[in-house]
Each structure stands twice: as structure tokens, then as C-alpha cells.
Design a protein around this motif. Structure first.
Motif, short mmCIF file in Angstrom:
data_model
loop_
_atom_site.label_atom_id
_atom_site.label_comp_id
_atom_site.label_asym_id
_atom_site.label_seq_id
_atom_site.Cartn_x
_atom_site.Cartn_y
_atom_site.Cartn_z
N TYR A 516 -2.87 -1.15 13.91
CA TYR A 516 -3.14 0.15 14.54
C TYR A 516 -3.43 1.21 13.48
CZ TYR A 516 -2.04 -0.91 19.42
OH TYR A 516 -2.07 -1.38 20.71
N TYR A 520 -7.16 3.21 14.01
CA TYR A 520 -7.15 4.36 14.92
C TYR A 520 -8.14 5.43 14.52
CZ TYR A 520 -4.70 7.64 11.82
OH TYR A 520 -4.36 8.49 10.81
N CYS A 533 -6.18 5.21 20.31
CA CYS A 533 -5.09 6.15 19.98
C CYS A 533 -3.99 6.09 21.04
CB CYS A 533 -5.65 7.57 19.87
SG CYS A 533 -6.77 7.81 18.47
N TRP A 536 -1.93 2.94 20.76
CA TRP A 536 -0.95 2.97 19.69
C TRP A 536 0.32 3.71 20.15
CZ3 TRP A 536 -1.60 5.62 14.22
CH2 TRP A 536 -0.53 5.23 13.41
N VAL A 556 -2.02 10.58 15.48
CA VAL A 556 -2.96 10.48 16.60
C VAL A 556 -3.38 11.85 17.12
CG1 VAL A 556 -3.10 9.79 19.02
CG2 VAL A 556 -2.29 8.17 17.32
N ARG A 559 -6.32 13.47 15.49
CA ARG A 559 -7.47 12.62 15.77
C ARG A 559 -8.00 12.84 17.18
NH1 ARG A 559 -12.11 10.45 14.44
NH2 ARG A 559 -12.49 8.39 15.37
#
Length: 841
Positions: A516, A520, A533, A536, A556, A559
Motif C-alpha cells: 500500500y 497509494y 487510498c 488502505w 492519504v 493525497r
């Protein structure tokens, strides 16, 4: 029958002996009366021989460079046989039979040649093997008859009527009856030969040996009964022959009557049933035996006949008919597929089914499905691993029409090895697992370049990794398989998810977490980046500690915000109301001057200096002077405008005479304004098939509009290009879709789609006449006559309106203008009246 066989043998002897004797250079006796003719014949023969040698060398060269040339093999053997070169023709026939299944006529000719040239007892086994090879290729009754006659004449044990020889002959006859006894059209030839042999054996039994003679009589009677119970051609003649034979044996009944019903009722009922069966098949036999039909029509008749036999549910009769069909149509792939499918469902005799699959792959080597069925058949028959491996390797040397056929072959072989390893239990051979790995690697090396980023390749690698983990108990090799897949399909979300799912399945949580962390930040098509994302986060909720979850959220969250911002920017670029309104305002402002920009300088100059002509009068000098000044100003502005937009017009210009249908065209939007044709060509280089690239430019500035049309050569390349939707080019994600032109687009436009037409049309907000004039190359200020205008729905009335623009109303126009009285014509005004009216206004 013996006489016919002798005549055929003499004919064949002459055909074979003549070239052989010619090649032996036998000197003819001298004859003075025919000396000149002999010399001319000698010259002709030498020329023919030289020509044959030249053709032989040419064919040998052709076969050396291309051994798969079937026609060259046939011509080469035919030429060698005419020349009488025995050693070469044997080699040529062996070479051809190793590559192709020979026709029945070729086997018959080969066996007859060898039987004539080598008739000694030492050569009998080799010729017998030739016949055996021939009858194994196709069902051909004449070849069976030749084989039977050859054995009876040249086998010493059969000629001596020894018990072993008689037993051997009967075994051969039973094989022939099994193979061709049910042949409706020619099966009676086998039965008659069998009866003649048994009757000849009867003559060798001593009259005093009553028991042996009675036993032999019963054997002959049984053959008659078996034949009469089968639907065959000319069964009535067989019945008559049987009655005659019974009378010869002392049975008292009339041959012409139906006394057979009383003497042998079971034979009579069986014959009536067979006769009815023959009548039901007579029409089908007539259809497939017609010689004036095309191959397609005859094959269709065979298929109809096969459906009828299958409905009768007699596998032996269906099998015979299939054999007849493949003999007439040996390279029909659909026929072989149908035949093997039927055998796999109904017939469980392993050797028979295996033999049919072997012949199917020899006749249609290019059909991958036949090879797959052959491998499965060998596995069902418990064939050795060596035999299965040999067939698999041979199949990979063939050329198939699609990658799916190669993939199916690899997977079939892997499946068989997996089943072999699984059934072996604790005694399994480690070499089997190594074989599985080797085949997976070979499949990957061959298919990966062609199946990049496809679900098919993903399933292959997932299967490989699973077998490495379950059968091989090797997680390192399992991970190696996944990593190999990611090198080829790293942009596939499913590849990463499959890798992670496998690690979770085996309880390797930390390894799944590391995957992950690797993926990601990657960009995946569609909503794949957001999905990885969220996956995860869900993974850490289910398997991780609080620290792991916090770390995932920390990574995350930014992101996801980045992806959200990027998505909003993309949507704003595609649909922006403010930008649309600004564009509309610009177009409105531009519409007032677009005519001046688009007209050529010569036309603008002509329009500017064109005086308003009156009837019979010229303009005064002051008016001409004022117009001259205005003309100079207009011309100067026009020249300056032309210099500014000249380069843009050159780039944006399209050939007006060319019409793009957009049948195989992709519409690409959101292109970077700096992108060129080379950038797009390189972007679509992996899909291939690009025929033309058309980037749309602004007609005033000449700059790219971020839109393009890509023409492809066929549907397959177009689909591959559309699959690259949302890929990045020069930092921007392209939007790729199939071009869908509007139905009401104008044929005069040179653009490739309705969308493009609509974009081009937005540059003009004047009336419809101006737009049409621009597209057809007509100036806006230059008004042609009514009969030559671009619009057909404009109606001009009156006598003085021929030069009046449509958008200008006549002077003095009122909504309630009185109509002219009947019979009164409208009188045109003079120039003086026109000036007076202006002065009053």
C-alpha cells in the motif's frame, strides 16, 4: 473379380514399368527403315529428359527453402514418378508424409508401386506397413480392398491356408468390416471379399470332414446374415445371392418367392428393417454423391446427413459418416471440431478418440482448439508425460490466428501438470513443479508484450503466483511472479489489489502494508487513485494498530485533497460557464468585423471603391474624393489585419474539398496547447494504426484549441486508442472518445465532426447567409445574383430589389403598406424623386 484384379495389375504394371525401362537405357534393335524416326524420337526424348531434370532442380530448391509447400511436394513426386527415379521418389514420399497426411489415392499409388517393384517375401512386411499407414489416415474402401488382395496374394501363411494364416486373414477382414462395413455406398465390397475368402477356405476342406465343413458353412451363412442386416447399396442382389447359395447347399425353397420368411424369419425381418433404413438414407446418399455441386454445397449436405444420423442415436453409423466426410473435406476445421466434440461426448474408446484427435491436428494445424482437445484427450487416456509434452511442444510450432489460442494452449498444459501434481500426493515429482514454472515463464515471455495492461495477463500471473504458493510452497517465487507482473502492468489497479489480496490471504499483513505504501501515490485510470487510498484506510481499520491507521490517514489525506483539486480543475476546464460567457461575448463583438477579416484584400478594395450607381448618372467629384479617402483607410486596415492573422490562417486552414466521415476517428480533448502532431503520434505509437492527425486551431490567432481528431485504419486500433482515455500527455490528462458527428452537419464543411462544425460556427453570430458565404468561399460584402446565392429559401420580389440586402428594409416601408390595386403595376422612382424623398426625411 479375380479377372478385374488381374487386368488392373497389368495396367498398373505398364504405367510403372515403362518409365523404369526407359531409365535403364535399353538399346533397341537396329532397323534401317525407321532410322530417321528413331533419331527424331531420341532428340525429343533427350529434350524432355533435360526439361524434367530442370524442373526437378527447381522443385528441390523450392522445397528446401519452403518445406511446407504442399503443391510443390505433389508436383515433385509426380515428376519423379514419370522419370522413374525409384530412390528419390521414396525419399520424397517419406518427406511429404512426415509433414502432411497423404491422400488415399497417394497411399494407394505408393503401395502399388512398391508391391510391383518388390514382390519378394523379404519386402512383404515393409509394404504391409505402407498399407497400414494409409488406412490409418482416411476411410477409403478401395485402399482396404487393395490391402486385402495384397495380403491374400503375397502372405505365405495365407497362401498356404495354414491355421495361422487363416486367422490373420480373418482378423484383417474383421478390421475392414469394422472400419468400412457400414459404408452405405461401398461397404458391400468388403462383405463380398470376406465371403469369397471364406468360400475359398471351404473348398480346401476335405469332403470327409463333415464337422469342419459344417462349421465353415455356418461361418459363411453368418456373414450373409450380417450383411443383409445392414443398409447397403444393392442389398436386393445380396439377398438373391444368399438364396442361391442356400439352394446350392440343399435348401428346398423357391429363389423368387418369399420362402425365406418361413426358413429364416429372423434374417427376413432384419433385411426388411435394413431396407427401410436404406430408403430413409437414399436421398442423403444421392445428395453427397453428386459431382456437379460445389464443395460448400456438398459439405452442407454432409452436415444435414450427420444431423439425421445423430437423431437415430447410432454412434457407429455416425462415426462412419464423419469418417466419410473428413475424407472428402480433410481441411475443414469446423468439421473436425464437430467430429471431436461428438466423440468426446459419446464414444469412450480411448484409442479411437485419440487417433481422431491426432488426425485432426495433422490436417488442420492452424486451429488451436484442436490442439487443446488433443492434449485433454491424452490426459483422459492416461498417456505418458513424455507423449503429452511432445504434443504440446509440437503445437507451439504451429501458427495460430490469435493470442488467445496460444494462451489457451499454455493454460491447458499447466492445468494438466497441476492435476498431475495434485493427484500424486506425497509421491509427487519435484520436476513437475519446475515444469509448471517453466511453462508459466515461457507464456509470460511470449504474451506479455502483446497483452500489456490487460485482464488476461493479470489472470495468468495470478494463477502462476497461486501455484507457486500452494504447490511449490515458495512465497519468494510467488512474490517474484507478482513483481514481474507489476513491471509490465504497473498502471493497473487490479494488479496491485491482487498482490495485496494474496498477501492478506496468507496472513502477511506487514507485506500487504508495504505494498500500500508503494502504490497509494500512483496514478490509476478513472477513480482508481482514490480507491486505492480508501482501500488502505479500510485495511488499517481491519488489520492495523492505531499507529498504523494514523500513519495511513496522515499519508492519504493530502493525497485525496490533491486528487480532488485536480478533478475539479479538470471539470472546470471541460465545462466553465464564465469562460463560455466570455467566449460568447467575444464572438458577438467579432461578428461585426468577421466579414472584413475573412475577405481577401482585393474584394475589400473592390467593395470600398465601388460607386453606388444610379440610372444614367455619375457621382460628383467631391463624393468620389471622399470615397477615395475612405477606401484608402479601409485598405490599410485590411492589410494590417491580414498580416496579423496570416500565419494563423495557414495553420488552421483545412482542405475544403475533403470531407471527413469520422467513421474510425477518435476525438481528443484537453490537449496541451503546445502539443504537436509529433506528440500525439508518439502518444498513440503503442496502439498503432494512426492514419491522420488533425489538431484544431483558432481561425483568427492560429493557436491550438486543445482539440484534435485522430483517424485510424480499423476498428481494432480505434478501440485500443479509446482505451487510453485519461492518460497523461505533457502534464495533462487527455479525454479520448469516439467521434460522433452530428447528423445535420453541413456537407460543404471540411471538418471531421459535428462538434468541430459547431465550434467553427461559434465564430460567427451574423445571419445564416454570412456563415454559408464564408464556408463556401463567398465574400460577405460581395452579393451574387439571386440564381447563384448559397441559400435557396430567399425569395426576392419586385423589380428594383435585385441588389437589396435581406437585412435592409425598403425606404418608406411600413407594416400597413397598402397593396397595389389589381391591374396596377408599381412604377419605379426616378433619381430626382429618390433625392426629394431623402431631403424630406
Amino acid at each position: 473379380m479375380a479377372e478385374e484384379a488381374r487386368m488392373e495389375e497389368e495396367t498398373h504394371e505398364k504405367s510403372v514399368l515403362s518409365p523404369i525401362l526407359e531409365s535403364m537405357e535399353v538399346e533397341a534393335p537396329a532397323d534401317s527403315s525407321h532410322g530417321e524416326d528413331s533419331e527424331s524420337d531420341s532428340d525429343s526424348d533427350s529434350d524432355s529428359e533435360a526439361n524434367d531434370k530442370l524442373q526437378v532442380q527447381t522443385l528441390e530448391s523450392e522445397l528446401y527453402s519452403n518445406p511446407s509447400n504442399y503443391d510443390a511436394h505433389v508436383q515433385y513426386i509426380k515428376l519423379l514418378r514419370r522419370m522413374g527415379d525409384i530412390q528419390k521418389i521414396r525419399t520424397a514420399r517419406e518427406a511429404m508424409s512426415s509433414l502432411f497426411p497423404l491422400t488415399p489415392a497417394t497411399w494407394q499409388e505408393w503401395a502399388q508401386d512398391e508391391a510391383f517393384l518388390n514382390s519378394g517375401p523379404d519386402t512383404f512386411p515393409s509394404i504391409e506397413k505402407l498399407y497400414e499407414r494409409g488406412i490409418s489416415e482416411y476411410l477409403y474402401v478401395p485402399l482396404w480392398c487393395d490391402y486385402i488382395n495384397f495380403v491374400q496374394e503375397h502372405d505365405p501363411s495365407i497362401c498356404e491356408c495354414s491355421p495361422a494364416g487363416i486367422s490373420k486373414a480373418r482378423t484383417l477382414f474383421e478390421r475392414a468390416v469394422t472400419a468400412a462395413g457400414l459404408h452405405v455406398a461401398e461397404g458391400n465390397k468388403i462383405w463380398e471379399a470376406y465371403r469369397e475368402f471364406e468360400q475359398a477356405i471351404l473348398l480346401t476342406i476335405d469332403e470327409s470332414d463333415t464337422e469342419a465343413r459344417e462349421k465353415q458353412l455356418q461361418r459363411i451363412r453368418s456373414l450373409f446374415h450380417r450383411q443383409l442386416s445392414i443398409p447397403l447399396v444393392d442389398s436386393e442382389s445380396s439377398l438373391l445371392a444368399y438364396k442361391t447359395w442356400e439352394v446350392e447347399q440343399g435348401k428346398a425353397f423357391d429363389i423368387e418367392s418369399n420362402d425365406l420368411d418361413k426358413t429364416f424369419p429372423h434374417v427376413s425381418s432384419a433385411h426388411k428393417k435394413a431396407f427401410d433404413m436404406f430408403n430413409a438414407r437414399a436421398q442423403f446418399e444421392e445428395q453427397i454423391s453428386q459431382q456437379n455441386l460445389s464443395d460448400a454445397e456438398r459439405l452442407q449436405h454432409y452436415l444435414v446427413y450427420l444431423k439425421f444420423e445423430q437423431s437415430m442415436q447410432d454412434p457407429s453409423r455416425v462415426n462412419i459418416l464423419y469418417e466419410r466426410a473428413v475424407t472428402d473435406f480433410p481441411v475443414s476445421a469446423d468439421l473436425w471440431l464437430d467430429y471431436t466434440s461428438y466423440l468426446n461426448k459419446t464414444l469412450k474408446v480411448g484409442n479411437v478418440v485419440k487417433d481422431v484427435h491426432l488426425r485432426a491436428t495433422r490436417n488442420c494445424t492452424w486451429v488451436g482448439e484442436l490442439w487443446v482437445r488433443y492434449l485433454l484427450c491424452l490426459e483422459r487416456c492416461r498417456s505418458s508425460e513424455t507423449d503429452i509434452s511432445a504434443v504440446f511442444e509440437k503445437s507451439l510450432q504451429c501458427t495460430f490466428s490469435s493470442l488467445d489460442e496460444y494462451l489457451d494452449l499454455y493454460l491447458t498444459r499447466i492445468d494438466g501438470l497441476r492435476r498431475r501434481v495434485s493427484s500424486a500426493g506425497e509421491t509427487k515429482d519435484p520436476l513437475d513443479h519446475l515444469s509448471i514454472r517453466d511453462i508459466f515463464q515461457r507464456a509470460s515471455d511470449y504474451l506479455s508484450p502483446h497483452l500489456k495492461n490487460t485482464q488476461t495477463l493479470l489472470h495468468l500471473y495470478a494463477y502462476w503466483a497461486r501455484l507457486e504458493a500452494t504447490l511449490g510452497k515458495d512465497l519468494v517465487a510467488c512474490r517474484r511472479a507478482w513483481e514481474s507482473l507489476l513491471k509490465t502492468c504497473g498502471s493497473m489497479l487490479e494488479a496491485w489489489q491482487g498482490y495485496i489480496a494474496m498477501e492478506i490471504e496468507f496472513g502477511n499483513i506487514s507485506e500487504a502494508r508495504s505494498i500500500y505504501k508503494r502504490c497509494y501515490t500512483k496514478r490509476f485510470p478513472g477513480m482508481g487513485s482514490e480507491e486505492i487510498c480508501y482501500c488502505w484506510l479500510r485495511f488499517e481499520r481491519e488489520f492495523g494498530k492505531l499507529e498504523d491507521f494514523d500513519y495511513a490517514v496522515q499519508k492519504v489525506t493530502p493525497r485525496l485533497e490533491e486528487l480532488k483539486l485536480f478533478a475539479s480543475q479538470q471539470e472546470a476546464r471541460i465545462i466553465d460557464p464564465n469562460e463560455s460567457n466570455v467566449k460568447k461575448n467575444r464572438e458577438k463583438k467579432r461578428s461585426s468585423t468577421d466579414a472584413t477579416h475573412d475577405e481577401s484584400p482585393a474584394k475589400r478594395k473592390k467593395e470600398a471603391i465601388l460607386p453606388i450607381r444610379s440610372h444614367g448618372k455619375k457621382k460628383s467629384q467631391p463624393e468620389n474624393a471622399i470615397e477615395s479617402v475612405e477606401t484608402q483607410d479601409v485598405n490599410a486596415k485590411a492589410e494590417e489585419s491580414d498580416k496579423i492573422h496570416e500565419q494563423g490562417k495557414k495553420d488552421a486552414h483545412l482542405d475544403k474539398s475533403k470531407v471527413f466521415t469520422d467513421q474510425l476517428t477518435a476525438f481528443v480533448s484537453n490537449i496541451d496547447l503546445k502539443a504537436t502532431n509529433n506528440h500525439l503520434s508518439e502518444f498513440f505509437s503503442d496502439t498503432g494504426g494512426v492514419k491522420a492527425i488533425r489538431i484544431l486551431h483558432d481561425k483568427f490567432t492560429g493557436k491550438s484549441r486543445g482539440l484534435a481528431y485522430i483517424d485510424f485504419v480499423d476498428e481494432e486500433h480505434l478501440s485500443a486508442a479509446i482505451a487510453k482515455n485519461k492518460r497523461m500527455l505533457l502534464g495533462k490528462k487527455l479525454s479520448i472518445a469516439r467521434s460522433n458527428p452530428k447528423k445535420n452537419r453541413k456537407d460543404s464543411s471540411g471538418h471531421g465532426s459535428g462538434e468541430q462544425n459547431s465550434e467553427a460556427g461559434k465564430s460567427f453570430t451574423g445571419d445564416a447567409v454570412d456563415n454559408r458565404g464564408e464556408q463556401s468561399g463567398v465574400s460577405h460584402t460581395s452579393r451574387p445574383a439571386a440564381g447563384k446565392r448559397g441559400s435557396e429559401n430567399v425569395v426576392l420580389k419586385g423589380k428594383n430589389t435585385f441588389a437589396m440586402p435581406r437585412s435592409v428594409r425598403p425606404l418608406g416601408f411600413t407594416a400597413s403598406k397598402p397593396e397595389a390595386t389589381a391591374g396596377e403595376e408599381e412604377k419605379p422612382k426616378s433619381n430626382d424623386e429618390f433625392r426629394q424623398m431623402l431631403l424630406k426625411k
